[in-house]
Design a protein around this motif. Structure first.
Motif, PDB file in Angstrom:
ATOM      1  N   ALA A  16       0.613  -1.571  -0.036  1.00 45.43           N
ATOM      2  CA  ALA A  16       0.264  -0.171   0.019  1.00 45.43           C
ATOM      3  C   ALA A  16       0.727   1.563  -0.058  1.00 45.43           C
ATOM      4  N   LEU A  17       1.821   1.524   0.564  1.00 50.43           N
ATOM      5  CA  LEU A  17       2.944   2.837   0.371  1.00 50.43           C
ATOM      6  C   LEU A  17       3.650   2.706  -0.312  1.00 50.43           C
ATOM      7  N   GLY A  18       4.110   1.333  -0.869  1.00 48.85           N
ATOM      8  CA  GLY A  18       4.477   1.846  -2.116  1.00 48.85           C
ATOM      9  C   GLY A  18       3.717   2.071  -3.739  1.00 48.85           C
ATOM     10  N   SER A  19       2.759   1.693  -3.442  1.00 48.72           N
ATOM     11  CA  SER A  19       1.260   2.379  -4.217  1.00 48.72           C
ATOM     12  C   SER A  19       1.130   3.624  -4.262  1.00 48.72           C
ATOM     13  N   VAL A  20       0.867   4.219  -3.266  1.00 55.09           N
ATOM     14  CA  VAL A  20       0.702   5.534  -2.733  1.00 55.09           C
ATOM     15  C   VAL A  20       2.053   6.392  -3.483  1.00 55.09           C
ATOM     16  N   VAL A  21       3.795   5.948  -2.834  1.00 53.71           N
ATOM     17  CA  VAL A  21       4.227   6.551  -3.634  1.00 53.71           C
ATOM     18  C   VAL A  21       4.540   6.366  -5.015  1.00 53.71           C
ATOM     19  N   TYR A  22       4.273   5.339  -5.646  1.00 52.91           N
ATOM     20  CA  TYR A  22       4.702   5.216  -6.912  1.00 52.91           C
ATOM     21  C   TYR A  22       3.818   5.942  -7.371  1.00 52.91           C
ATOM     22  N   GLY A  23       2.342   5.938  -6.736  1.00 58.19           N
ATOM     23  CA  GLY A  23       1.263   7.206  -7.664  1.00 58.19           C
ATOM     24  C   GLY A  23       1.179   8.503  -7.261  1.00 58.19           C
ATOM     25  N   PHE A  24       1.847   8.592  -6.377  1.00 58.65           N
ATOM     26  CA  PHE A  24       2.213  10.241  -6.178  1.00 58.65           C
ATOM     27  C   PHE A  24       3.273  10.537  -7.602  1.00 58.65           C
ATOM     28  N   LEU A  25       4.496   9.795  -7.396  1.00 52.48           N
ATOM     29  CA  LEU A  25       5.742  10.010  -8.182  1.00 52.48           C
ATOM     30  C   LEU A  25       5.532  10.291  -9.856  1.00 52.48           C
ATOM     31  N   VAL A  58      -0.894  -1.387  -9.834  1.00 54.87           N
ATOM     32  CA  VAL A  58      -1.071  -1.396  -8.234  1.00 54.87           C
ATOM     33  C   VAL A  58      -1.387  -3.190  -7.835  1.00 54.87           C
ATOM     34  N   ILE A  59      -2.337  -3.632  -9.039  1.00 55.73           N
ATOM     35  CA  ILE A  59      -3.015  -4.397  -8.546  1.00 55.73           C
ATOM     36  C   ILE A  59      -2.109  -5.780  -8.559  1.00 55.73           C
ATOM     37  N   SER A  60      -1.550  -5.196  -9.669  1.00 58.49           N
ATOM     38  CA  SER A  60      -0.152  -6.995  -9.649  1.00 58.49           C
ATOM     39  C   SER A  60       0.940  -6.928  -8.514  1.00 58.49           C
ATOM     40  N   TRP A  61       0.770  -5.736  -7.679  1.00 62.63           N
ATOM     41  CA  TRP A  61       1.504  -6.110  -6.235  1.00 62.63           C
ATOM     42  C   TRP A  61       0.913  -6.526  -4.870  1.00 62.63           C
ATOM     43  N   PHE A  62      -0.834  -6.265  -5.428  1.00 66.28           N
ATOM     44  CA  PHE A  62      -0.834  -6.606  -4.079  1.00 66.28           C
ATOM     45  C   PHE A  62      -1.322  -7.993  -4.878  1.00 66.28           C
ATOM     46  N   SER A  63      -2.099  -8.612  -5.888  1.00 65.59           N
ATOM     47  CA  SER A  63      -1.838  -9.970  -6.272  1.00 65.59           C
ATOM     48  C   SER A  63      -0.307 -11.126  -5.574  1.00 65.59           C
ATOM     49  N   GLY A  64       0.347 -10.312  -6.027  1.00 63.61           N
ATOM     50  CA  GLY A  64       1.730 -10.620  -5.729  1.00 63.61           C
ATOM     51  C   GLY A  64       2.165 -11.079  -4.259  1.00 63.61           C
ATOM     52  N   LEU A  99       7.498  -8.157  -4.910  1.00 60.92           N
ATOM     53  CA  LEU A  99       8.119  -6.823  -4.088  1.00 60.92           C
ATOM     54  C   LEU A  99       9.230  -6.143  -4.883  1.00 60.92           C
ATOM     55  N   GLY A 100       9.699  -6.653  -5.895  1.00 63.40           N
ATOM     56  CA  GLY A 100      11.223  -6.340  -6.044  1.00 63.40           C
ATOM     57  C   GLY A 100      10.687  -5.506  -7.491  1.00 63.40           C
ATOM     58  N   TYR A 101       9.432  -6.311  -8.187  1.00 59.65           N
ATOM     59  CA  TYR A 101       8.950  -5.079  -8.763  1.00 59.65           C
ATOM     60  C   TYR A 101       8.383  -3.642  -8.518  1.00 59.65           C
ATOM     61  N   LEU A 102       8.289  -3.504  -7.554  1.00 53.69           N
ATOM     62  CA  LEU A 102       7.995  -2.430  -6.959  1.00 53.69           C
ATOM     63  C   LEU A 102       9.254  -1.329  -7.041  1.00 53.69           C
ATOM     64  N   PHE A 103       9.518  -1.850  -6.108  1.00 54.19           N
ATOM     65  CA  PHE A 103      10.587  -1.498  -5.671  1.00 54.19           C
ATOM     66  C   PHE A 103      11.824  -1.210  -6.983  1.00 54.19           C
ATOM     67  N   SER A 108      12.626   3.615 -10.755  1.00 43.42           N
ATOM     68  CA  SER A 108      11.511   4.508 -12.262  1.00 43.42           C
ATOM     69  C   SER A 108      10.893   5.629 -12.039  1.00 43.42           C
ATOM     70  N   GLY A 109      10.168   6.033 -10.315  1.00 42.15           N
ATOM     71  CA  GLY A 109       9.005   7.030 -10.277  1.00 42.15           C
ATOM     72  C   GLY A 109      10.320   7.921 -10.105  1.00 42.15           C
ATOM     73  N   PHE A 110      11.181   8.366  -9.673  1.00 43.34           N
ATOM     74  CA  PHE A 110      12.432   9.271  -8.925  1.00 43.34           C
ATOM     75  C   PHE A 110      12.765   9.893 -10.341  1.00 43.34           C
ATOM     76  N   LYS A 111      13.134   8.714 -11.436  1.00 44.19           N
ATOM     77  CA  LYS A 111      14.021   9.435 -12.107  1.00 44.19           C
ATOM     78  C   LYS A 111      13.939  11.170 -13.249  1.00 44.19           C
ATOM     79  N   PRO A 112      12.535  11.027 -13.589  1.00 44.15           N
ATOM     80  CA  PRO A 112      12.151  12.821 -12.992  1.00 44.15           C
ATOM     81  C   PRO A 112      12.453  13.807 -12.846  1.00 44.15           C
ATOM     82  N   TYR A 113      12.198  13.341 -11.342  1.00 47.26           N
ATOM     83  CA  TYR A 113      12.870  14.359 -10.544  1.00 47.26           C
ATOM     84  C   TYR A 113      14.705  14.746  -9.902  1.00 47.26           C
ATOM     85  N   PHE A 114      15.385  14.183 -11.119  1.00 46.69           N
ATOM     86  CA  PHE A 114      16.626  14.688 -10.575  1.00 46.69           C
ATOM     87  C   PHE A 114      17.574  14.071 -11.934  1.00 46.69           C
TER      88      PHE A 114
END
Length: 330
Positions: A16-25, A58-64, A99-103, A108-114
């Motif tokens: 859930a936390l990873g999904s929220v952060v990923y969505g925000f990014l 997100v569905i794939s991460w929760f399914s995993g 969880l590895g795919y989530l990480f 990748s989500g941080f890429k545009p900010y750097f």
């Protein structure tokens, strides 16, 4: 609170936390002109596309995570220590993938900010993450299968499984390796607005990307063949459907990992050159394989755990029944 419930809260909390952060990014990332130019889409269309891709991810991460917990539950109801270890290793393998795919997605989500230089480091890091995920998840599947079927191992069948695993891996490598080395932009980007595929010298690509992936495919295929050959025939009728779903799910997760590496080897420029529609189809196909694989593992493991638990309960009830003496029957 039991250890299993604590792990349930932990795994779903991380997802859930990873999904929220990923969505925000994803939703707040700066829009680059090169992205709009490559895809020939407006800013609003790209936003809608990002949301469309984000939701299945997100569905794939929760399914995993659900698949991991179902395997842990299956291990809980087993009495045999060898089988317990087997399912623990299988659940660990699924956890590494999910969880590895989530990480990797978060990186990748941080890429545009750097700055642009971060893109090179991020590309190298993500490639190694995917390789490590493939290798260690397949290793866990392999070790788990050894624990589950060690007592019923047949040397002739084992040799057949090894031969089939090597043949299939050879065919996959015959497709994968040429794609890697015909990619003209595997080391240097085509332009300042695009990215190279690996940013590594060819010897490093062979030693740290190709060879570990080939080893992971052999291990993963061998684990799945072994589970299908030895686990299905000795499974009770009530568990067989769940066992088949479970082994099929592992196979689909492995195939999704191989499919991802084939997409990576093609390279961004060659993929975009084939058209945005095909790229989107391939992306959704990869995500769909993940979801189907994880859900198959979840439903299969849940069916097996319920059947095993019922069997143990029935066995316990029979064992507790008082035995009638011969004299009492007259």
């Amino acid at each position: 609170m039991s250890q299993f419930k604590k792990r349930t809260w932990l795994y779903y909390g991380v997802a859930a936390l990873g999904s929220v952060v990923y969505g925000f990014l994803t939703l707040t990332a700066p829009r680059s002109a090169s992205t709009q130019q490559n895809f020939e889409l407006s800013a609003m269309q790209i936003l809608l596309l990002q949301i469309t891709i984000m939701i299945p991810y997100v569905i794939s991460w929760f399914s995993g995570v659900s698949g991991v917990l179902a395997l842990e539950k299956c291990a809980q109801v087993l009495w045999d220590n060898g089988h317990k270890k087997g399912f623990h290793y299988l659940s660990l393998g699924v956890a590494i993938v999910a969880l590895g795919y989530l990480f990797a997605s978060l990186i990748s989500g941080f890429k545009p900010y750097f700055p642009p230089d971060w893109g090179i480091a991020q590309t190298i890091l993500n490639n190694y993450i995917y390789v490590l995920l493939a290798f260690f998840s397949s290793l866990c599947f392999f070790v788990g299968s050894r624990h589950l079927v060690a007592v019923r191992q047949d040397s002739t069948a084992e040799k057949d499984d090894i031969v089939m695993s090597v043949i299939i891996t050879f065919l996959l490598a015959a497709l994968y390796v040429p794609l890697v080395f015909t990619n003209d932009h595997r080391q240097v980007a085509a332009s300042i607005t695009s990215m190279a595929t690996y940013y590594l010298a060819d010897p490093l690509i062979v030693l740290t990307i190709i060879l570990p992936l080939i080893a992971s495919w052999i291990l993963g295929l061998l684990a799945i063949f072994r589970l299908n050959r030895f686990l299905l025939p000795i499974t009770a009728d009530t568990q067989r459907h769940g066992t088949r779903m479970f082994t099929n799910g592992l196979g689909i997760v492995l195939f999704a990992s191989i499919f991802l590496q084939i997409l990576v080897s093609i390279g961004t420029d060659r993929l975009l050159g084939s058209g945005v529609v095909l790229v989107l189809v391939l992306v959704f196909l990869f995500i769909g394989l993940q979801v189907v694989g994880f859900l198959s593992i979840f439903f299969g493991a849940r069916t097996m755990s319920k059947a095993v638990e019922k069997h143990y309960n029935d066995t316990a009830v029979i064992a507790k029944r008082p035995k009638k003496s011969v004299a009492s029957q007259f």
